[in-house]
Design a protein around this motif. Sequence first.
Motif, PDB file in Angstrom:
ATOM      1  N   ALA A   1       0.835  -1.213   0.000  1.00 28.53           N
ATOM      2  CA  ALA A   1       0.000   0.000   0.000  1.00 28.53           C
ATOM      3  C   ALA A   1       0.863   1.254   0.000  1.00 28.53           C
ATOM      4  O   ALA A   1       0.591   2.202  -0.734  1.00 28.53           O
ATOM      5  CB  ALA A   1      -0.937  -0.009   1.205  1.00 28.53           C
ATOM      6  N   ILE A   2       1.924   1.266   0.806  1.00 26.33           N
ATOM      7  CA  ILE A   2       2.823   2.427   0.844  1.00 26.33           C
ATOM      8  C   ILE A   2       3.468   2.626  -0.525  1.00 26.33           C
ATOM      9  O   ILE A   2       3.529   3.742  -1.037  1.00 26.33           O
ATOM     10  CB  ILE A   2       3.899   2.257   1.937  1.00 26.33           C
ATOM     11  CG1 ILE A   2       3.252   2.308   3.324  1.00 26.33           C
ATOM     12  CG2 ILE A   2       4.985   3.330   1.806  1.00 26.33           C
ATOM     13  CD1 ILE A   2       4.199   1.897   4.450  1.00 26.33           C
ATOM     14  N   ARG A   3       3.942   1.539  -1.136  1.00 24.49           N
ATOM     15  CA  ARG A   3       4.555   1.647  -2.466  1.00 24.49           C
ATOM     16  C   ARG A   3       3.557   2.209  -3.479  1.00 24.49           C
ATOM     17  O   ARG A   3       3.895   3.085  -4.271  1.00 24.49           O
ATOM     18  CB  ARG A   3       5.075   0.287  -2.933  1.00 24.49           C
ATOM     19  CG  ARG A   3       6.374  -0.125  -2.301  1.00 24.49           C
ATOM     20  CD  ARG A   3       6.997  -1.341  -2.994  1.00 24.49           C
ATOM     21  NE  ARG A   3       6.115  -2.493  -3.035  1.00 24.49           N
ATOM     22  CZ  ARG A   3       5.999  -3.399  -2.064  1.00 24.49           C
ATOM     23  NH1 ARG A   3       6.729  -3.288  -0.962  1.00 24.49           N
ATOM     24  NH2 ARG A   3       5.184  -4.418  -2.198  1.00 24.49           N
ATOM     25  N   PHE A   4       2.316   1.714  -3.450  1.00 24.93           N
ATOM     26  CA  PHE A   4       1.320   2.179  -4.405  1.00 24.93           C
ATOM     27  C   PHE A   4       1.003   3.658  -4.207  1.00 24.93           C
ATOM     28  O   PHE A   4       1.084   4.448  -5.148  1.00 24.93           O
ATOM     29  CB  PHE A   4       0.032   1.353  -4.298  1.00 24.93           C
ATOM     30  CG  PHE A   4      -1.069   1.860  -5.184  1.00 24.93           C
ATOM     31  CD1 PHE A   4      -1.026   1.654  -6.555  1.00 24.93           C
ATOM     32  CD2 PHE A   4      -2.143   2.556  -4.658  1.00 24.93           C
ATOM     33  CE1 PHE A   4      -2.032   2.130  -7.385  1.00 24.93           C
ATOM     34  CE2 PHE A   4      -3.159   3.034  -5.470  1.00 24.93           C
ATOM     35  CZ  PHE A   4      -3.105   2.819  -6.840  1.00 24.93           C
TER      36      PHE A   4
ATOM     37  N   PHE B   1       1.901  10.362  -3.041  1.00 22.72           N
ATOM     38  CA  PHE B   1       1.713  10.713  -1.630  1.00 22.72           C
ATOM     39  C   PHE B   1       3.058  10.642  -0.926  1.00 22.72           C
ATOM     40  O   PHE B   1       3.991  10.006  -1.421  1.00 22.72           O
ATOM     41  CB  PHE B   1       0.752   9.721  -0.955  1.00 22.72           C
ATOM     42  CG  PHE B   1      -0.680   9.862  -1.376  1.00 22.72           C
ATOM     43  CD1 PHE B   1      -1.644  10.259  -0.469  1.00 22.72           C
ATOM     44  CD2 PHE B   1      -1.089   9.578  -2.669  1.00 22.72           C
ATOM     45  CE1 PHE B   1      -2.976  10.369  -0.833  1.00 22.72           C
ATOM     46  CE2 PHE B   1      -2.409   9.690  -3.053  1.00 22.72           C
ATOM     47  CZ  PHE B   1      -3.356  10.086  -2.134  1.00 22.72           C
ATOM     48  N   GLU B   2       3.166  11.280   0.217  1.00 26.52           N
ATOM     49  CA  GLU B   2       4.395  11.222   1.023  1.00 26.52           C
ATOM     50  C   GLU B   2       4.052  10.671   2.400  1.00 26.52           C
ATOM     51  O   GLU B   2       2.980  10.951   2.947  1.00 26.52           O
ATOM     52  CB  GLU B   2       4.997  12.613   1.169  1.00 26.52           C
ATOM     53  CG  GLU B   2       5.484  13.185  -0.148  1.00 26.52           C
ATOM     54  CD  GLU B   2       6.088  14.575   0.009  1.00 26.52           C
ATOM     55  OE1 GLU B   2       6.212  15.055   1.152  1.00 26.52           O
ATOM     56  OE2 GLU B   2       6.425  15.163  -1.024  1.00 26.52           O
ATOM     57  N   VAL B   3       4.981   9.884   2.958  1.00 26.25           N
ATOM     58  CA  VAL B   3       4.768   9.364   4.308  1.00 26.25           C
ATOM     59  C   VAL B   3       4.928  10.513   5.292  1.00 26.25           C
ATOM     60  O   VAL B   3       5.946  11.188   5.324  1.00 26.25           O
ATOM     61  CB  VAL B   3       5.773   8.234   4.637  1.00 26.25           C
ATOM     62  CG1 VAL B   3       5.646   7.821   6.098  1.00 26.25           C
ATOM     63  CG2 VAL B   3       5.546   7.036   3.721  1.00 26.25           C
ATOM     64  N   LYS B   4       3.891  10.743   6.088  1.00 26.73           N
ATOM     65  CA  LYS B   4       3.911  11.797   7.093  1.00 26.73           C
ATOM     66  C   LYS B   4       4.320  11.240   8.455  1.00 26.73           C
ATOM     67  O   LYS B   4       5.024  11.888   9.211  1.00 26.73           O
ATOM     68  CB  LYS B   4       2.524  12.433   7.181  1.00 26.73           C
ATOM     69  CG  LYS B   4       2.420  13.604   8.112  1.00 26.73           C
ATOM     70  CD  LYS B   4       1.046  14.239   8.003  1.00 26.73           C
ATOM     71  CE  LYS B   4       0.947  15.492   8.842  1.00 26.73           C
ATOM     72  NZ  LYS B   4      -0.368  16.122   8.673  1.00 26.73           N
ATOM     73  N   SER B   5       3.883  10.004   8.751  1.00 28.19           N
ATOM     74  CA  SER B   5       4.219   9.389  10.028  1.00 28.19           C
ATOM     75  C   SER B   5       4.207   7.877   9.912  1.00 28.19           C
ATOM     76  O   SER B   5       3.271   7.296   9.358  1.00 28.19           O
ATOM     77  CB  SER B   5       3.217   9.813  11.109  1.00 28.19           C
ATOM     78  OG  SER B   5       3.410   9.045  12.284  1.00 28.19           O
TER      79      SER B   5
ATOM     80  N   LEU C   1       0.506   7.214   8.266  1.00 31.02           N
ATOM     81  CA  LEU C   1      -0.210   8.426   7.859  1.00 31.02           C
ATOM     82  C   LEU C   1       0.493   9.002   6.632  1.00 31.02           C
ATOM     83  O   LEU C   1       1.706   9.199   6.640  1.00 31.02           O
ATOM     84  CB  LEU C   1      -0.223   9.439   9.000  1.00 31.02           C
ATOM     85  CG  LEU C   1      -1.066  10.685   8.788  1.00 31.02           C
ATOM     86  CD1 LEU C   1      -2.546  10.328   8.663  1.00 31.02           C
ATOM     87  CD2 LEU C   1      -0.863  11.652   9.946  1.00 31.02           C
ATOM     88  N   LEU C   2      -0.279   9.244   5.586  1.00 29.89           N
ATOM     89  CA  LEU C   2       0.259   9.806   4.341  1.00 29.89           C
ATOM     90  C   LEU C   2      -0.231  11.234   4.177  1.00 29.89           C
ATOM     91  O   LEU C   2      -1.284  11.609   4.687  1.00 29.89           O
ATOM     92  CB  LEU C   2      -0.195   8.971   3.137  1.00 29.89           C
ATOM     93  CG  LEU C   2       0.150   7.489   3.159  1.00 29.89           C
ATOM     94  CD1 LEU C   2      -0.392   6.811   1.905  1.00 29.89           C
ATOM     95  CD2 LEU C   2       1.648   7.273   3.285  1.00 29.89           C
ATOM     96  N   ASP C   3       0.526  12.011   3.411  1.00 24.88           N
ATOM     97  CA  ASP C   3       0.192  13.407   3.190  1.00 24.88           C
ATOM     98  C   ASP C   3       0.181  13.695   1.694  1.00 24.88           C
ATOM     99  O   ASP C   3       0.910  13.067   0.918  1.00 24.88           O
ATOM    100  CB  ASP C   3       1.232  14.285   3.890  1.00 24.88           C
ATOM    101  CG  ASP C   3       0.752  15.716   4.081  1.00 24.88           C
ATOM    102  OD1 ASP C   3      -0.465  15.938   4.118  1.00 24.88           O
ATOM    103  OD2 ASP C   3       1.615  16.599   4.200  1.00 24.88           O
ATOM    104  N   HIS C   4      -0.654  14.639   1.296  1.00 21.54           N
ATOM    105  CA  HIS C   4      -0.710  15.161  -0.074  1.00 21.54           C
ATOM    106  C   HIS C   4      -1.500  16.460  -0.013  1.00 21.54           C
ATOM    107  O   HIS C   4      -1.680  17.013   1.063  1.00 21.54           O
ATOM    108  CB  HIS C   4      -1.325  14.133  -1.039  1.00 21.54           C
ATOM    109  CG  HIS C   4      -2.777  13.880  -0.802  1.00 21.54           C
ATOM    110  ND1 HIS C   4      -3.751  14.275  -1.664  1.00 21.54           N
ATOM    111  CD2 HIS C   4      -3.423  13.286   0.218  1.00 21.54           C
ATOM    112  CE1 HIS C   4      -4.934  13.943  -1.192  1.00 21.54           C
ATOM    113  NE2 HIS C   4      -4.752  13.328  -0.044  1.00 21.54           N
ATOM    114  N   ASP C   5      -1.964  16.965  -1.135  1.00 22.47           N
ATOM    115  CA  ASP C   5      -2.635  18.263  -1.161  1.00 22.47           C
ATOM    116  C   ASP C   5      -4.004  18.274  -0.501  1.00 22.47           C
ATOM    117  O   ASP C   5      -4.486  19.309  -0.104  1.00 22.47           O
ATOM    118  CB  ASP C   5      -2.788  18.756  -2.607  1.00 22.47           C
ATOM    119  CG  ASP C   5      -1.457  19.139  -3.218  1.00 22.47           C
ATOM    120  OD1 ASP C   5      -0.524  19.425  -2.452  1.00 22.47           O
ATOM    121  OD2 ASP C   5      -1.357  19.141  -4.445  1.00 22.47           O
ATOM    122  N   GLY C   6      -4.665  17.131  -0.389  1.00 24.21           N
ATOM    123  CA  GLY C   6      -6.003  17.059   0.192  1.00 24.21           C
ATOM    124  C   GLY C   6      -5.958  16.586   1.632  1.00 24.21           C
ATOM    125  O   GLY C   6      -4.963  16.780   2.334  1.00 24.21           O
ATOM    126  N   PRO C   7      -7.030  15.928   2.071  1.00 26.48           N
ATOM    127  CA  PRO C   7      -7.055  15.408   3.444  1.00 26.48           C
ATOM    128  C   PRO C   7      -5.951  14.375   3.659  1.00 26.48           C
ATOM    129  O   PRO C   7      -5.504  13.728   2.718  1.00 26.48           O
ATOM    130  CB  PRO C   7      -8.429  14.732   3.537  1.00 26.48           C
ATOM    131  CG  PRO C   7      -9.217  15.219   2.385  1.00 26.48           C
ATOM    132  CD  PRO C   7      -8.247  15.649   1.341  1.00 26.48           C
TER     133      PRO C   7
END
Length: 105
Positions: free
Chosen positions: A42-45, A52-56, A65-71
Motif C-alpha cells: 500500500a505504501i509503495r502504491f 503521496f508522502e509518508v507523514k508518520s 499516515l500519508l500526506d498530499h494536497d487534500g485530506p
Amino acid sequence: MSVHIVKSGNRIILNLLDHKLERGIIPKICVIQFNVSDMDAAIRFYCNKLGFEVKSKDYYPDIVLLDHDGPSVLLYKVDKPFKIDYPNAAQTLVNIQVPDLRKVM
C-alpha cells in the motif's frame, strides 16, 4: 489542521488539532482511512505511483499516515483482504485524479 494518531489496543484515536467547527460551517473531510492487508504494498502504491508522502510511521506496520494536497490518508493494517463487488454491494468509493491512469496502473 494537523492530525495526531494514538493507538490503544485495537482502536485508533485521531486528535484533530486546530480544527474549529463553527455554526453554519459545513465540516470538511480531514482524514480518509484505507484498510489494507499489505502495508508495504500500500505504501509503495500510494507513494511511488500516486505521489503521496509518508507523514508518520510512528505505529508502523499497523498504521501509516500519508500526506498530499487534500485530506490526510491513514493506512490501517487489517488481516483479511476485501473482495470488491462493484457495483453490486454497498461500499464507499474514493476517486483519485492522476495525469495518466495507464502509467499509474
